[in-house]
Design an enzyme around this catalytic site. Structure first.
Site, PDB file in Angstrom:
ATOM      1  CG  HIS A 118      -1.774  -1.217   1.334  1.00  0.00           C
ATOM      2  ND1 HIS A 118      -2.903  -1.455   0.584  1.00  0.00           N
ATOM      3  CD2 HIS A 118      -1.606  -2.319   2.124  1.00  0.00           C
ATOM      4  CE1 HIS A 118      -3.416  -2.635   0.913  1.00  0.00           C
ATOM      5  NE2 HIS A 118      -2.640  -3.185   1.830  1.00  0.00           N
ATOM      6  CB  SER A 173      12.033  23.062 -14.935  1.00  0.00           C
ATOM      7  OG  SER A 173      11.034  24.060 -15.058  1.00  0.00           O
ATOM      8  CE  LYS A 179      11.077  19.827 -10.622  1.00  0.00           C
ATOM      9  NZ  LYS A 179       9.886  19.953 -11.472  1.00  0.00           N
ATOM     10  CG  ASN A 183      11.825  17.623 -14.218  1.00  0.00           C
ATOM     11  OD1 ASN A 183      11.635  17.755 -13.006  1.00  0.00           O
ATOM     12  ND2 ASN A 183      11.614  18.600 -15.081  1.00  0.00           N
ATOM     13  CD  GLU A 239       7.996  12.403 -15.049  1.00  0.00           C
ATOM     14  OE1 GLU A 239       7.839  12.834 -13.899  1.00  0.00           O
ATOM     15  OE2 GLU A 239       8.215  13.150 -16.030  1.00  0.00           O
ATOM     16  CE1 TYR A 277      -6.784  -9.959 -45.355  1.00  0.00           C
ATOM     17  CE2 TYR A 277      -8.275  -8.970 -46.954  1.00  0.00           C
ATOM     18  CZ  TYR A 277      -7.172  -8.872 -46.128  1.00  0.00           C
ATOM     19  OH  TYR A 277      -6.460  -7.709 -46.062  1.00  0.00           O
TER      20      TYR A 277
END
Length: 465
Positions: free
Chosen positions: A159, A280, A286, A288, A293, A320
């Site tokens: 979880h 960025s 940043k 990234n 992703e 076909y």
């Protein structure tokens, strides 16, 4: 030059509308089948020779001309014309340009229906093989990283909450085993495609004395068709390959998601290399994880392509139908994306730098010791439900007192509940916890090394070692 009319033009008094030819053309997609169409043409020429319908010199001429077409096309000196509907009409037109009457005779006893099925099966056999090879490279990298991190402790999660301590090697091996199942599915898809439809004709074979096994052997197929009608309409092999690729994409997406999480500052488990990071356009600080992703994102169209193919097939009557012209684009797109994602994931994993101190600190936090403590009580004779409750009360008490289990003395632990032993404080050590779970498939170092050996064996087989 040969007549540029469609192969089927004799039935019609008028030429087809130019818009009809544009709308029905598949040449942009199925030129990818050119090497396979040429191979099938050479194989069919051999079958025609065995049937006494082509001479030996003509067969050699066809083979030479097919080789020339492939070479000229690869060098961008030859391409389809505006009235070539598909790769098959292109090949037949150019063969006729090169060989005259021999080129016009090559289509005897075959249909575009069995020819396209043959081409597509050959393409899928090669695609499945390429996917397996790329998987072998990724699994090998995972096995190497797992071996390097057999002793690197980290929290295991359920979880997305810290659950029990494991090793990074154990966690990476889990991803590796999912990929081995993908390899098995690609091999199953390869075998499903490895059946020759050539000789099935349009749907019911031919009256000409052509033996389908001749072309099947020439093309290296392991088997020939059992029913001509099924041979030209079957696309199960394409579904198998697309399903295998879609599920592989899901597995890569799950790994990519963990890379996104692990490299976020909130986790800090790993650091991205500059070469495999992006920045960025607005925020200078940043770093990234765009590659991860994109791998995660590209699982989506793979799933969509599988649904497209299944939906395409679901209502087709035998044998076909022109709908099947639309089968190649989704399969080819999925295979291309999957190969790209396998390469990207391999490079991304190689470039990752894991922070072992952060991983170890996280493994000691969050009550990861709790299950081991409950099982220690069970080993001393306490029913598990009672042990579960007592440890749960301890967890609550520690939270209330703002104390960490690893900081308790033996006497302090017993003060919470006399059922505990002073020696139980040693269970706070995640390394001992991992070592104690030594059952088959568990995270103990010796067991993880066994898992790594199994992964390496699969990787070696996929790469042909």
């Amino acid at each position: 030059m040969t007549d540029s009319k469609p192969l089927w033009s004799g039935r019609f008094a008028q030429e087809p509308a130019s818009d009809l030819l544009r709308l029905t053309s598949s040449i942009d997609v199925d030129m990818a089948l050119l090497p396979y169409d040429l191979a099938a043409t050479k194989a069919h020429a051999r079958a025609l020779e065995k049937a006494g319908l082509l001479g030996t010199e003509e067969v050699f001429a066809v083979a030479d001309a097919c080789d020339e077409i492939l070479a000229e096309s690869s060098a961008a000196r030859l391409g389809p014309g505006p009235r070539d509907e598909d790769v098959h009409s292109f090949v037949e037109r150019v063969l006729t340009d090169k060989l005259g009457e021999t080129g016009r005779r090559i289509h005897a006893g075959r249909s575009r229906n069995d020819l396209v099925a043959t081409d597509f099966r050959l393409w899928c056999v090669d695609a499945a093989t390429s996917l397996k090879t790329s998987l072998g490279q990724l699994i090998d990298v995972i096995a190497r990283l797992a071996e390097e991190n057999v002793g690197t402790v980290m929290p295991g999660y359920t979880h997305l909450q810290r659950a029990q301590p494991v090793s990074l090697g154990f966690h990476l091996a889990a991803h590796g085993f999912a990929l081995t199942r993908d390899a098995a599915r690609f091999e199953a898809a390869r075998r499903a495609a490895d059946v020759s439809p050539l000789g099935a004709g349009a749907l019911a074979g031919t009256t000409l004395p052509i033996d389908p096994s001749v072309a099947a052997a020439e093309l290296g197929f392991s088997a020939g068709f059992a029913n001509a009608m099924d041979a030209v309409s079957d696309r199960d092999f394409a579904v198998d390959l697309t399903y295998a690729a879609a599920l592989c994409g899901v597995h890569l997406s799950r790994l990519a998601e963990e890379i996104v999480l692990w490299t976020a500052s909130e986790f800090g488990f790993a650091h991205l290399d500059d070469a495999w990071s992006t920045g960025s356009s607005m925020m200078p600080q940043k770093r990234n994880p765009d590659v991860a992703e994109l791998v995660r994102g590209r699982a989506a169209p793979a799933i969509g392509d599988l649904i497209t193919l299944l939906t395409l097939l679901k209502g087709l009557p035998l044998a076909y139908d022109r709908d099947l012209q639309e089968d190649k684009a989704p399969v080819m797109a999925t295979v291309s994306r999957t190969l790209g994602c396998l390469e990207a994931t391999t490079n991304l994993l190689v470039s990752l730098e894991f922070d072992r101190e952060v991983l170890a600190r996280a493994a000691r936090a969050g009550g990861a010791w709790a299950t081991d403590l409950a099982e220690a009580l069970v080993a001393r004779g306490m029913p598990f439900r009672e042990a579960h409750e007592r440890v749960g009360l301890l967890v609550r008490g520690l939270e209330t007192d703002d104390k960490a289990f690893g900081d308790l003395s033996g006497d302090e632990l017993v003060a919470y509940d006399p059922s505990f032993s002073a020696q139980d404080v040693s269970l706070a050590d995640p390394i001992k916890s991992i070592q104690s779970r030594s059952q088959a498939g568990g995270p103990a170092p010796d067991r993880v090394l066994e898992q790594i050996a199994a992964l390496r064996a699969v990787a070696d087989s996929l790469r042909g070692y």
